[in-house]
Design an enzyme around this catalytic site. Structure first.
Site, PDB file in Angstrom:
ATOM      1  N   CYS A 257      -4.280   2.574  -0.317  1.00 31.17           N
ATOM      2  CA  CYS A 257      -3.079   2.845  -1.106  1.00 31.17           C
ATOM      3  C   CYS A 257      -2.626   4.299  -1.057  1.00 31.17           C
ATOM      4  O   CYS A 257      -1.538   4.595  -0.573  1.00 31.17           O
ATOM      5  CB  CYS A 257      -3.317   2.440  -2.560  1.00 31.17           C
ATOM      6  SG  CYS A 257      -3.661   0.691  -2.737  1.00 31.17           S
TER       7      CYS A 257
HETATM    8  N1  NAD Z   1      -6.556  -2.904  -1.790  1.00 25.39           N
HETATM    9  C1  NAD Z   1      -6.092  -2.439  -2.914  1.00 25.39           C
HETATM   10  O1  NAD Z   1      -6.857  -1.867  -3.685  1.00 25.39           O
HETATM   11  C2  NAD Z   1      -4.635  -2.624  -3.315  1.00 25.39           C
HETATM   12  C3  NAD Z   1      -4.284  -2.331  -4.606  1.00 25.39           C
HETATM   13  C4  NAD Z   1      -2.966  -2.508  -5.007  1.00 25.39           C
HETATM   14  C5  NAD Z   1      -2.012  -2.920  -4.088  1.00 25.39           C
HETATM   15  N2  NAD Z   1      -2.374  -3.169  -2.788  1.00 25.39           N
HETATM   16  C6  NAD Z   1      -1.326  -3.633  -1.875  1.00 25.39           C
HETATM   17  O2  NAD Z   1      -1.470  -5.034  -1.677  1.00 25.39           O
HETATM   18  C7  NAD Z   1      -1.120  -5.394  -0.333  1.00 25.39           C
HETATM   19  C8  NAD Z   1      -2.301  -6.075   0.331  1.00 25.39           C
HETATM   20  O3  NAD Z   1      -3.383  -5.169   0.342  1.00 25.39           O
HETATM   21  P1  NAD Z   1      -4.876  -5.607   0.660  1.00 25.39           P
HETATM   22  O4  NAD Z   1      -5.714  -4.443   0.319  1.00 25.39           O
HETATM   23  O5  NAD Z   1      -5.181  -6.927   0.043  1.00 25.39           O
HETATM   24  O6  NAD Z   1      -4.784  -5.775   2.253  1.00 25.39           O
HETATM   25  P2  NAD Z   1      -5.863  -6.469   3.212  1.00 25.39           P
HETATM   26  O7  NAD Z   1      -5.671  -5.870   4.547  1.00 25.39           O
HETATM   27  O8  NAD Z   1      -7.229  -6.425   2.581  1.00 25.39           O
HETATM   28  O9  NAD Z   1      -5.434  -8.002   3.234  1.00 25.39           O
HETATM   29  C9  NAD Z   1      -4.220  -8.416   3.720  1.00 25.39           C
HETATM   30  C10 NAD Z   1      -4.411  -9.779   4.388  1.00 25.39           C
HETATM   31  O10 NAD Z   1      -3.145 -10.246   4.832  1.00 25.39           O
HETATM   32  C11 NAD Z   1      -3.331 -10.939   6.054  1.00 25.39           C
HETATM   33  N3  NAD Z   1      -2.064 -11.029   6.754  1.00 25.39           N
HETATM   34  C12 NAD Z   1      -1.449 -10.121   7.553  1.00 25.39           C
HETATM   35  N4  NAD Z   1      -0.263 -10.585   7.981  1.00 25.39           N
HETATM   36  C13 NAD Z   1      -0.124 -11.826   7.458  1.00 25.39           C
HETATM   37  C14 NAD Z   1       0.888 -12.800   7.527  1.00 25.39           C
HETATM   38  N5  NAD Z   1       2.010 -12.582   8.220  1.00 25.39           N
HETATM   39  N6  NAD Z   1       0.696 -13.968   6.878  1.00 25.39           N
HETATM   40  C15 NAD Z   1      -0.432 -14.188   6.168  1.00 25.39           C
HETATM   41  N7  NAD Z   1      -1.419 -13.287   6.049  1.00 25.39           N
HETATM   42  C16 NAD Z   1      -1.262 -12.112   6.691  1.00 25.39           C
HETATM   43  C17 NAD Z   1      -4.398 -10.137   6.761  1.00 25.39           C
HETATM   44  O11 NAD Z   1      -5.048 -10.893   7.750  1.00 25.39           O
HETATM   45  C18 NAD Z   1      -5.315  -9.762   5.590  1.00 25.39           C
HETATM   46  O12 NAD Z   1      -6.342 -10.716   5.421  1.00 25.39           O
HETATM   47  C19 NAD Z   1      -0.702  -4.093   0.333  1.00 25.39           C
HETATM   48  O13 NAD Z   1       0.679  -3.943   0.199  1.00 25.39           O
HETATM   49  C20 NAD Z   1      -1.402  -3.036  -0.499  1.00 25.39           C
HETATM   50  O14 NAD Z   1      -0.723  -1.795  -0.452  1.00 25.39           O
HETATM   51  C21 NAD Z   1      -3.669  -3.046  -2.390  1.00 25.39           C
END
Ligand code: NAD
Length: 415
Positions: A257
């Site tokens: 993030c």
């Molecule tokens: N990790 C955190 O602590 C956190 C906290 C708040 C917000 N976020 C936000 O949440 C969102 C997701 O973050 P995350 O940490 O879970 O990411 P991540 O990389 O852990 O997981 C994302 C998943 O989405 C999948 N993916 C990619 N393209 C796809 C598609 N077209 N269709 C279906 N699945 C698809 C990937 O394979 C992956 O498994 C981001 O925008 C991030 O900024 C993350």
């Protein structure tokens, strides 16, 4: 309810489990076949979700790589990554591709909520029109909202249920439905008037942290030059019962993030004839921290008449924060790469990270890591690792986290 979740990472998998635990059916979609297989085997790959917690609700979670089953859902939550391009501009590729796939199966009466962090205007200007390509009209035939995720990997004092959830709908009816949805898994739902306000609120939270971390890191560099112990200063300032919030200096910002999200807003700001100077400056200071740490390492070795080239440097903790194995944007990677480039022989110990594939390194035991080391560097201080003993046993030690300040070994150098 029947909930669809697109993207099963740090955000999506905990959400899928939470809705299943609340008694709802979940269709969980990811493009990564390994994640789908893992869920089907009832094995979690996210540290915050133990496999037995996943297994207990696995009967209610249908894991799939295909969009078609989403047509049966009442609501679909999009939790895919929102990274930066190589030129540090927003990369909406995964978000657009997930939305396009959903548009192909979208049904009248469904609710779509975007959870991925993004710049203000994305839901209204990019998501809703793309969904409408199916012929249905957003706000009339289906509902759209934005609700930012606030999960903090590794955190146990605040959970999805106890962390207030912000919701902004495209219309009042969209917001009503999104509020009702999240009330199933969150104690407090905070309603704002637009998706744009919800998008910006999330960025404000992250930029607040990024700017304050940069401020204390700049202070640390200045205190170093002045010969003042920054940790003592932070400890003292933090005794003020109001008007001060503690942030600790460190080797730089990591995680998915903070090093990424602020630049979504600085990019968007340019469209409005604004330069988001706090964001850019904080990014610059924080990105420089690993280089400052390498300079600190060079000085420690130099004071002992040693060069980086040929020295064996033992790194303790490589993930981006304590207690988790998340390596995304970890400053340890930059520090290790720069040291290796300078000719150091780098070894590391991290109970959460068995291997650094690109660096060709494997975590070794504390004893093996210290064996023959010229310098021990604490980059991330994991709980359960005896850092006092490490700095006492190493010939030279540099503590970038201030965790050994009270150790008996007075020769340890701090950040
Ligand atoms: N990790 C955190 O602590 C956190 C906290 C708040 C917000 N976020 C936000 O949440 C969102 C997701 O973050 P995350 O940490 O879970 O990411 P991540 O990389 O852990 O997981 C994302 C998943 O989405 C999948 N993916 C990619 N393209 C796809 C598609 N077209 N269709 C279906 N699945 C698809 C990937 O394979 C992956 O498994 C981001 O925008 C991030 O900024 C993350």
């Amino acid at each position: 309810m029947h909930i669809g979740i697109m993207g099963l990472g740090y955000v999506g998998l905990p959400l899928a489990v939470a809705f299943a635990e609340a008694g709802h059916d979940v269709t969980a979609l990811d493009t990564d076949a390994r994640k789908i297989d893992s869920i089907r085997r009832r094995e979690s790959y996210i540290e915050d979700i133990p496999s037995d917690r996943l297994a207990a609700v696995a009967d209610r979670i249908e894991a799939t790589r295909h969009a078609q089953p989403l047509a049966r859902c009442d609501a679909v939550l999009i939790c895919v990554p929102t990274p930066l391009t190589a030129n540090r501009e927003p990369d909406l590729g995964p978000l657009m591709s997930a939305t396009r796939a959903l548009s192909g199966v979208l049904q009248s009466g469904q609710l779509v909520v975007v959870e991925s962090t993004t710049y203000p205007g994305t839901t209204r200007e990019r998501i809703a029109p793309l969904l409408e390509e199916c012929g249905l009209v957003a706000g009339r035939d289906f509902n759209v909202a934005f609700s930012p995720e606030r999960v903090d990997p590794g955190r146990t004092d605040f959970t999805l249920r106890t962390t207030p959830k912000i919701v902004g709908g495209l219309t009042d009816a969209c917001a009503d439905r999104a509020v009702a949805l999240y009330e199933a898994v969150c104690d407090t739902v905070v309603r704002v008037t637009t998706p744009d306000a919800a998008e910006l609120a999330k960025l404000l939270e992250n930029i607040f942290r990024s700017v304050n971390i940069a401020l204390v890191n700049e202070m640390a560099m200045l205190a170093d030059r002045m010969g003042i112990d920054i940790w003592e200063v932070v400890d003292a300032a933090a005794t003020k019962p109001y008007g001060f919030m503690r942030f600790d200096p460190g080797p730089g910002m990591g995680g998915h993030c903070l090093p990424v999200d602020p630049f979504y807003l600085s990019w968007r700001a340019r469209e409005f004839d604004m330069t988001a100077e706090f964001i850019e400056l904080a990014g610059k200071v924080n990105q420089n921290m690993p280089y400052h740490c390498v300079a600190r390492i060079e000085r420690v070795l130099n004071d002992a008449a040693k060069a980086v080239r040929g020295s064996r440097i033992a790194v303790f903790g490589v993930s981006y924060k304590a207690g988790v194995g998340d390596m995304r944007e970890s400053p340890a990677l930059k520090i290790i790469d720069v040291l290796a480039g300078l000719g150091a022989d780098v070894v590391y110990h991290d109970p959460h990270v068995p291997e650094l594939v690109e660096q060709g390194l494997r975590s070794t035991s504390v004893d093996d890591t210290l064996d023959g080391a010229d310098l021990a560097v604490i980059v991330t201080a994991h709980p359960g690792v005896d850092h006092d003993s490490i700095v006492e046993r190493a010939p030279l030690a540099l503590d970038l986290r201030g965790v050994t300040r009270r150790s008996k070994d007075r020769s340890t150098v701090q950040l």
